[in-house]
Design an enzyme around this catalytic site. Sequence first.
Site, PDB file in Angstrom:
ATOM      1  N   ASP A  75      -9.563  -2.911 -13.227  1.00 39.35           N
ATOM      2  CA  ASP A  75      -9.659  -1.500 -12.822  1.00 39.35           C
ATOM      3  C   ASP A  75      -9.280  -0.563 -13.960  1.00 39.35           C
ATOM      4  OD1 ASP A  75      -7.171  -2.882 -12.067  1.00 39.35           O
ATOM      5  OD2 ASP A  75      -6.428  -0.863 -11.669  1.00 39.35           O
TER       6      ASP A  75
ATOM      7  N   ARG B 242     -15.302   2.038 -13.631  1.00 35.50           N
ATOM      8  CA  ARG B 242     -14.591   0.894 -14.210  1.00 35.50           C
ATOM      9  C   ARG B 242     -15.295  -0.404 -13.827  1.00 35.50           C
ATOM     10  NH1 ARG B 242      -9.228   3.353 -13.815  1.00 35.50           N
ATOM     11  NH2 ARG B 242      -9.694   5.552 -13.580  1.00 35.50           N
TER      12      ARG B 242
ATOM     13  N   GLY C  58       1.400   9.481  -5.283  1.00 38.55           N
ATOM     14  CA  GLY C  58       0.286  10.261  -5.827  1.00 38.55           C
ATOM     15  C   GLY C  58       0.660  11.120  -7.021  1.00 38.55           C
TER      16      GLY C  58
ATOM     17  N   GLY D 168      -5.473   6.658  -6.694  1.00 40.51           N
ATOM     18  CA  GLY D 168      -4.329   6.883  -5.809  1.00 40.51           C
ATOM     19  C   GLY D 168      -3.520   8.100  -6.200  1.00 40.51           C
ATOM     20  N   ARG D 169      -3.707   8.524  -7.430  1.00 38.61           N
ATOM     21  CA  ARG D 169      -2.975   9.720  -7.864  1.00 38.61           C
ATOM     22  C   ARG D 169      -3.799  10.496  -8.892  1.00 38.61           C
ATOM     23  NH1 ARG D 169       1.099   7.779 -12.463  1.00 38.61           N
ATOM     24  NH2 ARG D 169       0.022   5.876 -13.040  1.00 38.61           N
TER      25      ARG D 169
ATOM     26  N   GLY E 100      -8.598   2.275  -6.141  1.00 39.01           N
ATOM     27  CA  GLY E 100      -9.131   3.643  -6.085  1.00 39.01           C
ATOM     28  C   GLY E 100      -8.142   4.631  -6.672  1.00 39.01           C
TER      29      GLY E 100
HETATM   30  P1  AMP Z   1      -2.573   1.732 -12.799  1.00 39.69           P
HETATM   31  O1  AMP Z   1      -2.127   0.334 -13.076  1.00 39.69           O
HETATM   32  O2  AMP Z   1      -1.590   2.793 -13.191  1.00 39.69           O
HETATM   33  O3  AMP Z   1      -3.904   1.982 -13.422  1.00 39.69           O
HETATM   34  O4  AMP Z   1      -2.712   1.902 -11.227  1.00 39.69           O
HETATM   35  C1  AMP Z   1      -3.212   0.910 -10.369  1.00 39.69           C
HETATM   36  C2  AMP Z   1      -3.490   1.479  -8.998  1.00 39.69           C
HETATM   37  O5  AMP Z   1      -2.311   2.028  -8.425  1.00 39.69           O
HETATM   38  C3  AMP Z   1      -4.509   2.592  -8.983  1.00 39.69           C
HETATM   39  O6  AMP Z   1      -5.239   2.483  -7.791  1.00 39.69           O
HETATM   40  C4  AMP Z   1      -3.646   3.837  -8.964  1.00 39.69           C
HETATM   41  O7  AMP Z   1      -4.315   4.943  -8.419  1.00 39.69           O
HETATM   42  C5  AMP Z   1      -2.490   3.399  -8.091  1.00 39.69           C
HETATM   43  N1  AMP Z   1      -1.250   4.154  -8.384  1.00 39.69           N
HETATM   44  C6  AMP Z   1      -0.486   4.058  -9.487  1.00 39.69           C
HETATM   45  N2  AMP Z   1       0.570   4.893  -9.407  1.00 39.69           N
HETATM   46  C7  AMP Z   1       0.471   5.543  -8.220  1.00 39.69           C
HETATM   47  C8  AMP Z   1       1.261   6.536  -7.552  1.00 39.69           C
HETATM   48  N3  AMP Z   1       2.368   7.036  -8.078  1.00 39.69           N
HETATM   49  N4  AMP Z   1       0.830   6.958  -6.349  1.00 39.69           N
HETATM   50  C9  AMP Z   1      -0.284   6.461  -5.792  1.00 39.69           C
HETATM   51  N5  AMP Z   1      -1.058   5.536  -6.361  1.00 39.69           N
HETATM   52  C10 AMP Z   1      -0.692   5.062  -7.565  1.00 39.69           C
HETATM   53 MG    MG Z   2      -5.575   2.402 -13.558  1.00 38.54          MG
END
Ligand code: AMP
Ligand code: MG
Length: 496
Positions: free
Chosen positions: A249, A180, A123, A89-90, A87
Amino acid sequence: MQHIPFNNQYVSLGDTFYVKTSPLPVASPSLIKLNDELARELGLSVSNLHAADAAALFSGNSIPEGAEPLAMAYAGHQFGHFNPQLGDGRAILLGEVISPDGERFDLHLKGSGHTVYSRGGDGRAALGPVLREYLVSEAMKKLDVPTTRALAVVTTGEEVVRERLLPGGIITRVASSFVRVGTFQFFAAKGDQEAVQKLADHVIERNYPEASEAKNPYVALLKAVVDRQAALIAQWMHLGFIHGVMNTDNMSIAGETIDYGPCAFMDIYDHDQVFSSIDRDGRYAYSNQPSIGLWNLTRLAESLLPLLAESTEAAVEVARGVLETYIDHYQSEWLAGMQAKCGLFARSEQTNEEDKALIEELLNTMAANHADFTLTFYHLSQLPSQASEQDSDIQAMFESQGELENWLAKWRQRLTKETLIDTERQDKMQAVNPVYIPRNHQIEAAIRAAEDNNDFSVFHELHEVLQNPYVQQQGKARYSLPPEPDEVVQQTFCGT
Ligand code: AMP
Ligand code: MG
C-alpha cells in the site's frame, strides 16, 4: 476566488473506488511553510494568499472551489500479511490539477481527520512526522529521485495522542498518482475484475499513455511499472535511502517514492541497516529493498493476471516473463549509477564486470571501516587521478587505511581507461554525489525544536540547505557532517 484550477478524473471512476469525505476542521491552523516553487510549477495562485487564508486552505478548514474531497480505497500487504481493507485513514484526495506543462497531479491532505478507513486510528498526524515528510520528500526531489512533493505544512492548534501528547500537523502532498499496488489488490481480492480493468485503464491513460499502443496494454503497463520501480529502488540504493515501510500500500503505481514514515538515510555504511522501530525482522532493511520491490511487483502482477492473457496458465507465463526482467533492469540501473558515483564512464561489457567487483570491494571496505556513506563518495568525487594530499579527506572516513589505499590504487588504475580530463570527471561525479542529505540527527533536531519550543527556524534552515545538495554552501559545513556519538538516531518511528 478560485486559487486552484481543479480538473478531477478519479472521482468519475465511481464510488467503489472511494468514499466522498470532507476534511474535518481543526481548531487553529497556522501555516508553517508553503512551497512557492512547486505552487508555480503547478500553476496555483496560492503564494499571495493571506497567511490565515493559506492556513485555512492547507488544513482543510476551507474547501477550495472545484475540490471534490474523497478518501481512496486500497488494500495491501503489511509486513507480508494481506489486509484487504486499508484506504486513506487520515488522508483526503482534494482533487486533481493539470499543470501549465500539461501534467496531471493529485493534491492530497495528510492528517486531515477521520474517514471510513480510519479503523482504530484518529485520522490525524503529529507535527514531527509531517515535518520529516516535508524535509525528506523535498530533499529527494532535489536529489533527482522521483517522489511525491510537499506543497504546504500547517500546525493544527490541536494535540494528538501518541505515547504522549504531541502537536498536530497536516501536510499537503502532490503526486503523479496516489494509486498504489494495494489499490489493484483491493479489487482483485474481491474478485471485482471489472474494477481492476477500469483502474488499469485509468492508470494507463494518466501515467503510462505509451502502453495503450501495445498489443496488450496491460502487459505493457506491468512492464513499465516494473521498469520504473527497478530504477527508483536503484536510486534509493545510490543514496543510502531506506524507505522503512515498503508495504504494497506504500508502493506508488507511478514509480514515485511515497508515504514517508520511518524512512532514513544511513550515515555509516551498513548493508543491513534498519531504522524503523516497527521493522523488527529487518524485512525492509537497506539490502532487502531491491528484492522487496520484486515481491511487491509480483503482488501487482497477480492482481492483473486476468488481463494479461486468455487463460490463467498463459497469464502466469506472461507475468513471469515480465517479472524476470526486473532483476536485470535493477542491476544495470544500480551498476550505471554506482559507476557514475565512482567516475567510471568509459564502459564496455568487460569493464562492467570489473567495475561491479571494484564497487563491491569499496562497499565492503566502507562497511568494515564504518565509513560514512555520503561523505565517502563526496570526497571520492574531489580526488584527482594521481595520488595527492587530498586523499587524506577520504582516508579520514575510514578507521584503518590499508584496504582503502589498495582500493584507491585499483580505482586510479581503472581511471586510466577514462577519456575525460580530471575536472570533467570530477564535475560529473559531483553531480551525483551529494554533500548534503537529510541526516536523521538533523531532522530530529528540527522536529525537537518545533515540537518542544515551537521554534521552526531549525526546520527552515535545514530545508534551505537541502535545496542545493550537490554544492558546498558557505557556513553550512555542519549539515554535511555525520552525527556525534550522542546525536546518533538509532530508531525512527512512523508516528502514526
Ligand atoms: P501507513 O503505514 O502510514 O502508510 O498507514 C497504513 C494504513 O493505516 C493506511 O490505511 C493509513 O491510512 C492508516 N493510518 C495510519 N495512521 C492513521 C491514523 N492516525 N488514523 C487513521 N488511519 C491511519
Ligand atoms: Mg501508507
